[in-house]
Design an enzyme around this catalytic site. Structure first.
Site, short mmCIF file in Angstrom:
data_model
loop_
_atom_site.label_atom_id
_atom_site.label_comp_id
_atom_site.label_asym_id
_atom_site.label_seq_id
_atom_site.Cartn_x
_atom_site.Cartn_y
_atom_site.Cartn_z
CB SER A 182 -0.92 0.01 1.22
OG SER A 182 -1.77 -1.10 1.22
CG ASN A 183 4.53 3.43 2.43
OD1 ASN A 183 3.86 4.37 2.84
ND2 ASN A 183 5.85 3.47 2.34
CE LYS A 193 1.56 -4.30 6.28
NZ LYS A 193 1.75 -3.39 5.12
CB SER A 215 -2.29 -2.65 8.03
OG SER A 215 -1.08 -3.13 7.50
N GLY A 219 1.37 -4.17 10.75
CA GLY A 219 1.53 -3.13 9.74
C GLY A 219 1.28 -1.74 10.26
#
Length: 256
Positions: A47-48, A166, A168, A191
């Site tokens: 996403s980043n 993961k 987040s 995350g």
């Protein structure tokens, strides 16, 4: 044998110019600098990294450029989620051919009202059956609008090719429930940097946190302090890391 998922894995940023074109040379430069940091590996196309802004060809180019620039013993995680089971599986195969160690699979979300536990189970299980590399579930409801339930994660953890999750969400009770319901071999990666130390206490083995893009050494120092039992140092670093993480939500990379 699968590579380790213990440690800190920055979800690396993707550089663009003002016209939205990919800046491959800048990406290579950044990866070279991250490769010198004491990180466990990298996460590309997360996403980043604004993966949804890239074509498949651009995404595969970034994977191709990243793999040879990090040590062979470091882990390369690649975001591979697509809206369909077939397209996700096809993309995983391509990234595996380029050296990806794990595929990070977010939940399909366009038809989010139909994403029941049974539908998601069928999606992830089929991908795991076909994937040549282990996969990681990716729970990021603030972006997808779809939350993976602890009971679903428990069911999916039975698949030998689903290596972990993961999370987040920043939901610590959810993480605790996942850890309670899943076997030791199933990795929990956090995350959310503001909850990193709390997640480690609950059994997370590491983090894929955006702040590690800008402050890799500090983030690794927190993890190592916790791992070696120096909890006071870990807590002190968390106090300093949290404000930076909360202030830097987009495009974390090396300063000029």
């Amino acid at each position: 044998m699968s590579k380790s998922l213990s440690g800190i894995f920055p979800p690396v940023t993707t550089p663009f110019n003002s016209d939205g074109e990919l800046l491959v040379d800048q990406f290579i430069n950044n990866v070279g600098r991250w490769a010198k940091a004491p990180l466990a590996g990298l996460t590309v196309l997360g996403s980043n990294g604004e993966a949804h802004m890239l074509s498949d060809e651009e995404g595969l180019l970034l994977v191709k450029e990243a793999r040879p620039r990090i040590a062979a013993d470091r882990t390369l995680i690649v975001g591979v989620g697509r809206e369909s089971t077939r397209l996700t599986t096809e993309f995983i195969r391509k990234t595996a051919d380029l050296g990806a160690d794990y595929g990070l699979v977010g939940a399909p979300n366009y038809y989010k009202s139909r994403m029941t536990d049974d539908a998601l189970f069928a999606h992830y299980w089929s991908i795991a059956d076909e994937s040549p590399i282990p996969i990681l579930l990716y729970n990021v409801p603030q972006f997808t609008g779809v939350s993976l339930s602890a009971s679903l994660v428990e069911r999916l953890a039975a698949h030998e090719n689903i290596a972990g999750i993961k999370d987040s969400s920043g939901n610590l009770p959810f993480q605790a429930e996942v850890r309670r319901r899943t076997p030791d071999r199933f990795s929990l990666l956090v995350g959310s940097a503001p909850t990193l130390i709390h997640s480690l206490i609950q059994g997370a083995c590491g983090g894929i946190v955006a702040i590690a893009c800008a402050l890799p050494a500090m983030t690794v120092n927190l993890y190592e302090a916790f791992r070696t039992g120096d909890w006071k140092t870990a807590a002190d670093i968390q106090k300093r890391l949290t404000p930076a993480a909360r202030q830097s939500q987009v495009s974390l990379a090396f300063p000029d």
